[in-house]
Design a protein around this motif. Structure first.
Motif, PDB file in Angstrom:
ATOM      1  N   PHE A 245       0.835  -1.197   0.000  1.00 29.57           N
ATOM      2  CA  PHE A 245       0.000   0.000   0.000  1.00 29.57           C
ATOM      3  C   PHE A 245       0.875   1.253   0.000  1.00 29.57           C
ATOM      4  O   PHE A 245       0.685   2.175  -0.786  1.00 29.57           O
ATOM      5  CB  PHE A 245      -0.922   0.009   1.227  1.00 29.57           C
ATOM      6  CG  PHE A 245      -1.787   1.236   1.306  1.00 29.57           C
ATOM      7  CD1 PHE A 245      -3.053   1.228   0.770  1.00 29.57           C
ATOM      8  CD2 PHE A 245      -1.324   2.404   1.915  1.00 29.57           C
ATOM      9  CE1 PHE A 245      -3.857   2.364   0.827  1.00 29.57           C
ATOM     10  CE2 PHE A 245      -2.117   3.544   1.976  1.00 29.57           C
ATOM     11  CZ  PHE A 245      -3.387   3.519   1.420  1.00 29.57           C
ATOM     12  N   THR A 246       1.855   1.268   0.882  1.00 32.11           N
ATOM     13  CA  THR A 246       2.708   2.441   1.063  1.00 32.11           C
ATOM     14  C   THR A 246       3.573   2.711  -0.159  1.00 32.11           C
ATOM     15  O   THR A 246       3.921   3.857  -0.433  1.00 32.11           O
ATOM     16  CB  THR A 246       3.584   2.264   2.325  1.00 32.11           C
ATOM     17  OG1 THR A 246       2.725   2.013   3.439  1.00 32.11           O
ATOM     18  CG2 THR A 246       4.419   3.484   2.613  1.00 32.11           C
ATOM     19  N   LEU A 247       3.898   1.688  -0.909  1.00 36.13           N
ATOM     20  CA  LEU A 247       4.715   1.861  -2.099  1.00 36.13           C
ATOM     21  C   LEU A 247       4.110   2.898  -3.044  1.00 36.13           C
ATOM     22  O   LEU A 247       4.838   3.672  -3.678  1.00 36.13           O
ATOM     23  CB  LEU A 247       4.865   0.515  -2.813  1.00 36.13           C
ATOM     24  CG  LEU A 247       5.919   0.428  -3.889  1.00 36.13           C
ATOM     25  CD1 LEU A 247       7.319   0.562  -3.280  1.00 36.13           C
ATOM     26  CD2 LEU A 247       5.807  -0.880  -4.623  1.00 36.13           C
ATOM     27  N   ALA A 248       2.805   2.956  -3.135  1.00 36.77           N
ATOM     28  CA  ALA A 248       2.132   3.875  -4.053  1.00 36.77           C
ATOM     29  C   ALA A 248       1.937   5.276  -3.473  1.00 36.77           C
ATOM     30  O   ALA A 248       1.485   6.171  -4.178  1.00 36.77           O
ATOM     31  CB  ALA A 248       0.780   3.302  -4.468  1.00 36.77           C
ATOM     32  N   GLU A 249       2.265   5.445  -2.212  1.00 36.57           N
ATOM     33  CA  GLU A 249       2.082   6.753  -1.586  1.00 36.57           C
ATOM     34  C   GLU A 249       3.262   7.675  -1.890  1.00 36.57           C
ATOM     35  O   GLU A 249       4.399   7.223  -1.979  1.00 36.57           O
ATOM     36  CB  GLU A 249       1.933   6.592  -0.067  1.00 36.57           C
ATOM     37  CG  GLU A 249       0.678   5.853   0.355  1.00 36.57           C
ATOM     38  CD  GLU A 249      -0.594   6.600  -0.021  1.00 36.57           C
ATOM     39  OE1 GLU A 249      -0.706   7.806   0.291  1.00 36.57           O
ATOM     40  OE2 GLU A 249      -1.478   5.969  -0.629  1.00 36.57           O
TER      41      GLU A 249
END
Length: 159
Positions: free
Chosen positions: A135-139
Motif C-alpha cells: 500500500f505504502t509503495l504507491a504513496e
C-alpha cells in the motif's frame, strides 16, 4: 537488496514491474473491501514469483492475470465504476524508478522486505505488514514517513 530490483530493460523485467504494480493495486483494494479466502495466497504467490530473478516472462504474465482477477473479486465495482477514485489502480513502477534516490532506496527496501515476508507464507502481523508495504509503495510520502514502515518490516524479517 536483490539485483532484480532495478529499472526494467528486458520484457521479463517489464512484466515483473507490471506484476508488482498489480500487487500494489490488489493490496490497496483490500483497504476498502474485504479479502476473499484466496487473496493472501494470491498476493504472496505473486511476490514470491516476482522475487525470482529468472522468472519467465510468460509465468509473470499469467500471475499478473491471476492478480488482476483476484483484485476484481475483492473490489468488483471498481472495474465498472462511473467515477473511479484510482485507489485500486495498478501502481506504475516508473514512479519508483524516477523517485529521488532516498525515496527510491527506502521503497526498494520495502519491496525487499515484502519479498522476504512472502517467502515465509506469513500470517497475522507479518501478513498485515506485507499489505502495508505494498500500500505504502504507491504513496508519495517523504523519507520521514517511509522510514518507520521500512524499519517495522525489517524487524519482522529478522523475527
Amino acid at each position: 537488496m536483490p539485483e532484480l530490483l532495478k529499472a526494467p530493460v528486458t520484457p521479463a523485467q517489464q512484466a515483473r514491474d507490471a506484476l508488482l504494480g498489480a500487487l500494489v493495486g490488489l493490496a490497496r483494494a483490500t483497504t476498502s473491501e474485504p479479502k476473499t479466502d484466496d487473496t493472501d495466497e494470491v498476493l504472496n504467490a505473486g511476490l514470491r514469483l516476482a522475487a525470482q530473478p529468472d522468472a519467465p516472462e510468460e509465468k509473470l504474465h499469467r500471475m499478473l492475470e491471476t492478480v488482476r482477477t483476484e483484485k476484481h473479486r475483492v473490489a468488483p465495482g471498481c472495474a465498472s465504476c462511473a467515477m473511479p477514485c484510482g485507489n485500486t489502480n495498478d501502481y506504475d513502477l516508473a514512479r519508483l524508478w524516477a523517485a529521488p534516490e532516498t525515496i527510491r532506496t527506502l521503497k526498494l527496501q520495502m519491496l525487499s522486505a515484502a519479498f522476504a515476508l512472502a517467502q515465509r507464507h506469513p500470517q497475522g502481523q507479518a501478513q498485515t505488514a506485507v499489505y502495508q508495504l505494498l500500500f505504502t509503495l504507491a504513496e508519495d510520502w517523504d523519507a520521514e514517513l517511509l522510514l518507520p514502515v521500512v524499519q517495522h518490516a525489517q524487524k519482522l524479517c529478522r523475527e
